[in-house]
Scaffold this active site. Structure first.
Site, PDB file in Angstrom:
ATOM      1  N   LYS A  90      35.632  42.701  56.992  1.00 17.92           N
ATOM      2  CA  LYS A  90      36.838  41.983  56.538  1.00 17.92           C
ATOM      3  C   LYS A  90      37.383  41.091  57.648  1.00 17.92           C
ATOM      4  CE  LYS A  90      40.798  41.799  53.729  1.00 17.92           C
ATOM      5  NZ  LYS A  90      41.654  42.383  52.728  1.00 17.92           N
TER       6      LYS A  90
ATOM      7  N   ARG B  54      36.269  34.082  51.518  1.00 18.01           N
ATOM      8  CA  ARG B  54      37.121  35.265  51.320  1.00 18.01           C
ATOM      9  C   ARG B  54      37.133  35.722  49.861  1.00 18.01           C
ATOM     10  NH1 ARG B  54      42.986  36.773  54.026  1.00 18.01           N
ATOM     11  NH2 ARG B  54      43.191  38.743  52.904  1.00 18.01           N
TER      12      ARG B  54
ATOM     13  N   LYS C 234      47.233  39.395  53.296  1.00 17.88           N
ATOM     14  CA  LYS C 234      47.745  39.109  51.951  1.00 17.88           C
ATOM     15  C   LYS C 234      48.891  40.069  51.676  1.00 17.88           C
ATOM     16  CE  LYS C 234      43.762  37.275  49.481  1.00 17.88           C
ATOM     17  NZ  LYS C 234      42.823  37.508  48.364  1.00 17.88           N
TER      18      LYS C 234
ATOM     19  N   HIS D 251      43.452  50.997  40.636  1.00 14.92           N
ATOM     20  CA  HIS D 251      42.800  49.718  40.943  1.00 14.92           C
ATOM     21  C   HIS D 251      41.324  49.933  41.312  1.00 14.92           C
ATOM     22  CE1 HIS D 251      42.371  45.692  42.586  1.00 14.92           C
ATOM     23  NE2 HIS D 251      41.990  46.201  43.747  1.00 14.92           N
TER      24      HIS D 251
ATOM     25  N   ASN E 186      36.509  39.741  46.258  1.00 10.56           N
ATOM     26  CA  ASN E 186      36.968  40.088  44.916  1.00 10.56           C
ATOM     27  C   ASN E 186      35.831  40.528  44.000  1.00 10.56           C
ATOM     28  OD1 ASN E 186      39.760  39.567  45.274  1.00 10.56           O
ATOM     29  ND2 ASN E 186      39.287  37.388  45.307  1.00 10.56           N
TER      30      ASN E 186
ATOM     31  N   HIS F 120      40.450  43.578  36.745  1.00 12.91           N
ATOM     32  CA  HIS F 120      41.813  43.187  36.356  1.00 12.91           C
ATOM     33  C   HIS F 120      41.959  43.183  34.842  1.00 12.91           C
ATOM     34  CE1 HIS F 120      42.970  41.095  40.376  1.00 12.91           C
ATOM     35  NE2 HIS F 120      43.219  42.382  40.379  1.00 12.91           N
TER      36      HIS F 120
ATOM     37  N   GLU G 261      41.610  31.922  51.955  1.00 13.72           N
ATOM     38  CA  GLU G 261      40.731  31.996  50.784  1.00 13.72           C
ATOM     39  C   GLU G 261      40.410  30.626  50.172  1.00 13.72           C
ATOM     40  OE1 GLU G 261      41.223  35.590  48.392  1.00 13.72           O
ATOM     41  OE2 GLU G 261      40.590  34.460  46.646  1.00 13.72           O
TER      42      GLU G 261
ATOM     43  N   HIS H   7      36.514  42.423  40.801  1.00 14.96           N
ATOM     44  CA  HIS H   7      37.952  42.417  40.546  1.00 14.96           C
ATOM     45  C   HIS H   7      38.348  41.678  39.266  1.00 14.96           C
ATOM     46  CE1 HIS H   7      38.052  44.092  44.523  1.00 14.96           C
ATOM     47  NE2 HIS H   7      39.364  44.090  44.584  1.00 14.96           N
TER      48      HIS H   7
ATOM     49  N   GLU I  69      36.275  50.286  47.128  1.00 14.86           N
ATOM     50  CA  GLU I  69      36.351  49.100  47.992  1.00 14.86           C
ATOM     51  C   GLU I  69      35.319  49.209  49.128  1.00 14.86           C
ATOM     52  OE1 GLU I  69      38.180  46.502  47.197  1.00 14.86           O
ATOM     53  OE2 GLU I  69      39.797  47.266  45.926  1.00 14.86           O
TER      54      GLU I  69
ATOM     55  N   ARG J 178      63.138  34.189  57.641  1.00 17.61           N
ATOM     56  CA  ARG J 178      61.985  33.264  57.710  1.00 17.61           C
ATOM     57  C   ARG J 178      60.804  33.819  58.511  1.00 17.61           C
ATOM     58  NH1 ARG J 178      66.245  29.701  58.434  1.00 17.61           N
ATOM     59  NH2 ARG J 178      66.814  28.690  56.490  1.00 17.61           N
TER      60      ARG J 178
HETATM   61  P1  NAD Z   1      49.281  53.151  46.743  1.00 16.61           P
HETATM   62  O1  NAD Z   1      49.908  52.427  47.842  1.00 16.61           O
HETATM   63  O2  NAD Z   1      50.014  53.235  45.449  1.00 16.61           O
HETATM   64  O3  NAD Z   1      48.922  54.629  47.220  1.00 16.61           O
HETATM   65  C1  NAD Z   1      48.285  55.495  46.322  1.00 16.61           C
HETATM   66  C2  NAD Z   1      49.021  56.839  46.202  1.00 16.61           C
HETATM   67  O4  NAD Z   1      48.729  57.617  47.356  1.00 16.61           O
HETATM   68  C3  NAD Z   1      50.532  56.721  46.161  1.00 16.61           C
HETATM   69  O5  NAD Z   1      51.034  57.691  45.268  1.00 16.61           O
HETATM   70  C4  NAD Z   1      50.947  57.042  47.579  1.00 16.61           C
HETATM   71  O6  NAD Z   1      52.250  57.531  47.677  1.00 16.61           O
HETATM   72  C5  NAD Z   1      49.937  58.078  47.945  1.00 16.61           C
HETATM   73  N1  NAD Z   1      49.665  58.222  49.367  1.00 16.61           N
HETATM   74  C6  NAD Z   1      49.534  57.248  50.278  1.00 16.61           C
HETATM   75  N2  NAD Z   1      49.106  57.754  51.433  1.00 16.61           N
HETATM   76  C7  NAD Z   1      48.990  59.083  51.264  1.00 16.61           C
HETATM   77  C8  NAD Z   1      48.586  60.137  52.103  1.00 16.61           C
HETATM   78  N3  NAD Z   1      48.137  59.931  53.335  1.00 16.61           N
HETATM   79  N4  NAD Z   1      48.615  61.397  51.607  1.00 16.61           N
HETATM   80  C9  NAD Z   1      48.999  61.615  50.313  1.00 16.61           C
HETATM   81  N5  NAD Z   1      49.369  60.645  49.467  1.00 16.61           N
HETATM   82  C10 NAD Z   1      49.355  59.398  49.944  1.00 16.61           C
HETATM   83  O7  NAD Z   1      47.837  52.543  46.381  1.00 16.61           O
HETATM   84  P2  NAD Z   1      46.663  51.914  47.279  1.00 16.61           P
HETATM   85  O8  NAD Z   1      45.436  52.200  46.518  1.00 16.61           O
HETATM   86  O9  NAD Z   1      46.758  52.305  48.699  1.00 16.61           O
HETATM   87  O10 NAD Z   1      46.971  50.358  47.206  1.00 16.61           O
HETATM   88  C11 NAD Z   1      46.965  49.653  45.990  1.00 16.61           C
HETATM   89  C12 NAD Z   1      47.781  48.409  46.175  1.00 16.61           C
HETATM   90  O11 NAD Z   1      47.163  47.613  47.183  1.00 16.61           O
HETATM   91  C13 NAD Z   1      47.885  47.539  44.952  1.00 16.61           C
HETATM   92  O12 NAD Z   1      49.210  47.123  44.796  1.00 16.61           O
HETATM   93  C14 NAD Z   1      46.990  46.351  45.265  1.00 16.61           C
HETATM   94  O13 NAD Z   1      47.428  45.168  44.645  1.00 16.61           O
HETATM   95  C15 NAD Z   1      47.133  46.272  46.748  1.00 16.61           C
HETATM   96  N6  NAD Z   1      46.005  45.627  47.432  1.00 16.61           N
HETATM   97  C16 NAD Z   1      46.281  44.648  48.313  1.00 16.61           C
HETATM   98  C17 NAD Z   1      45.254  44.037  49.009  1.00 16.61           C
HETATM   99  C18 NAD Z   1      45.578  43.012  50.044  1.00 16.61           C
HETATM  100  O14 NAD Z   1      44.647  42.389  50.566  1.00 16.61           O
HETATM  101  N7  NAD Z   1      46.832  42.841  50.397  1.00 16.61           N
HETATM  102  C19 NAD Z   1      43.925  44.429  48.799  1.00 16.61           C
HETATM  103  C20 NAD Z   1      43.667  45.441  47.886  1.00 16.61           C
HETATM  104  C21 NAD Z   1      44.715  46.048  47.189  1.00 16.61           C
HETATM  105  N1  GLY Z   2      41.455  42.160  49.030  1.00 19.26           N
HETATM  106  C1  GLY Z   2      41.009  40.819  49.022  1.00 19.26           C
HETATM  107  C2  GLY Z   2      41.424  40.021  50.208  1.00 19.26           C
HETATM  108  O1  GLY Z   2      42.069  40.498  51.117  1.00 19.26           O
HETATM  109  O2  GLY Z   2      41.123  38.873  50.250  1.00 19.26           O
END
Ligand code: NAD
Ligand code: GLY
Length: 361
Positions: free
Chosen positions: A225, A239, A141, A263, A243, A250, A235, A246, A183, A119
């Site tokens: 942020k 917030r 998030k 992305h 997006n 998407h 949100e 986005h 971003e 939890r």
């Molecule tokens: P990711 O986590 O897949 O990383 C991208 C690639 O880079 C992967 O292959 C990873 O292994 C590699 N990598 C990571 N760090 C590295 C480093 N220092 N050196 C070499 N390789 C490295 O992708 P991302 O773009 O970081 O994140 C995308 C994800 O984030 C999506 O799932 C998306 O939905 C999510 N997201 C969440 C939020 C949120 O607010 N929670 C906001 C935006 C995106």
């Molecule tokens: N990436 C959008 C948010 O965190 O709200």
């Protein structure tokens, strides 16, 4: 090093931004637990797991690890379960701390595990991609994908602290740096026109990996942020501006299949479409749209999507979480550096904006 705080009352937490940061000393006040579970993936583990394991051991922690396969396609229930397996097999209990070491995929999964294991347990974000440093590691998030939709299962779970270390960006593939830069550009367009000018002046050095400039960019994005999240954690309003691009993005990602375009690449083209629609509404000028295209191209990002049948594109857009009472709401630009969420746009202008930034069929 610079430190920012996300001001959420008792859940206030720091974001440490700098180069070659010592997690051991920075995190000591934020990890009370003896048990630390580092969640990472195969790629990041090979690069950084040993270094961080040692730093936590220096703090006298008992460190266990959970290494997941690398990729968005593993951001699912089955692989989330592997984190719970690792926690239970290591005999961890409610006062453990989960550390997310990786990009947004790992951050979202480890955070969701922390929100739900027994939890709720503490967690720390060590984002290793530019995208995760400027966006996903901050704001709480967390979640996983469902076969019927991305990020459909999740929870708000704020970390205890975030460490954004520019040193880890040295190993990031250029395409991932560009995706993160989408971003970064997003923050400039939605709330900081001066930052857009700064990005235009510095983009070539940023793309060459200049660590000082990257740290400045990460700080500026995280400051925006942190402010937005402090005002609207779950949100209900402001917030949603984060997006920008986005909903269009998407649709591109869904049509192509997740992972075909990153992305950030889809968001980049989505921001151009949003800007185009804003111009067609008469809110910004066509020269502003050209300026947005230029900065996106300078970050080696696409400004045109592959040909997607219009009906399908609109259908994917209609599945967006911002749809309210059946009405599509979009983040559009009233001017450069000022975004709004609105359902007041002309449907024909929307269609024209999409078609203006697609390859011919
Ligand atoms: P990711 O986590 O897949 O990383 C991208 C690639 O880079 C992967 O292959 C990873 O292994 C590699 N990598 C990571 N760090 C590295 C480093 N220092 N050196 C070499 N390789 C490295 O992708 P991302 O773009 O970081 O994140 C995308 C994800 O984030 C999506 O799932 C998306 O939905 C999510 N997201 C969440 C939020 C949120 O607010 N929670 C906001 C935006 C995106
Ligand atoms: N990436 C959008 C948010 O965190 O709200």
């Amino acid at each position: 090093m610079q430190t920012l705080f996300v001001e959420l009352g008792e859940r206030r937490y720091p974001i440490f931004i700098g180069h070659t940061l010592d997690a051991s000393s920075l995190l000591a006040p934020y990890i009370k637990a003896k048990q630390v579970m580092i969640v990472t993936n195969t790629t990041v583990a090979a690069l950084y797991l040993e270094k961080y394991t040692l730093q936590f051991e220096q703090l006298g922690k008992s460190v266990a690890t959970c290494i997941l396969p690398d990729g968005e396609k593993y951001k699912d229930f089955g692989h989330l379960h592997l984190i719970f397996d690792a926690l239970l097999q290591a005999g961890f209990n409610r006062d453990c701390t989960i550390v997310a070491l990786g990009g947004g995929v790992i951050g979202d999964m480890a955070g969701y595990a922390a929100a739900s294991f027994q939890r709720g347990v503490n967690f720390i974000q060590i984002p290793t991609t530019l995208l995760s440093q400027v966006d996903s590691s901050v704001g709480g998030k967390t979640g996983i994908n469902h076969p019927l939709g991305k990020n459909m299962i999740g929870a708000f779970k704020q970390p205890e602290a975030v460490i954004a270390d520019m040193a880890v960006l040295d190993t990031l593939p250029p395409r991932e740096l560009s995706a993160g830069m989408a971003e970064v550009i997003k923050y400039a367009l939605l709330c900081d026109a001066e930052f857009l000018l700064w990005l235009e002046q510095n983009m070539s050095k940023l793309m060459a990996g200049d660590a000082d400039l990257l740290a400045q960019a990460v700080y500026r994005c995280c400051a925006h942020k942190a402010r937005i999240v402090a005002n609207d954690e779950t949100e209900k309003g402001e917030r949603a501006l984060l997006n920008l691009g986005h909903t269009f993005g998407h649709a591109i990602e869904s049509y192509l299949g997740y992972g075909t375009w990153l992305h950030g690449e889809a968001v980049a083209t989505g921001m151009v479409m949003a800007a185009e629609l804003s111009a067609r509404q008469g809110w910004i000028d066509t020269v502003d749209v050209q300026r947005i295209q230029q900065i996106i191209l300078a970050a080696n990002l696409p400004i045109v999507s592959p040909a997607i049948p219009l009906e399908q594109f609109l259908n994917y857009m209609s599945h967006d979480k911002k749809v309210l009472d059946g009405q599509l709401r979009l983040i559009l630009l009233k001017q450069l550096g000022k975004a709004v969420i609105t359902n007041e746009f002309d449907q024909n202008a929307l269609i024209a904006a999409i078609q203006a930034h697609q390859q011919a069929a």
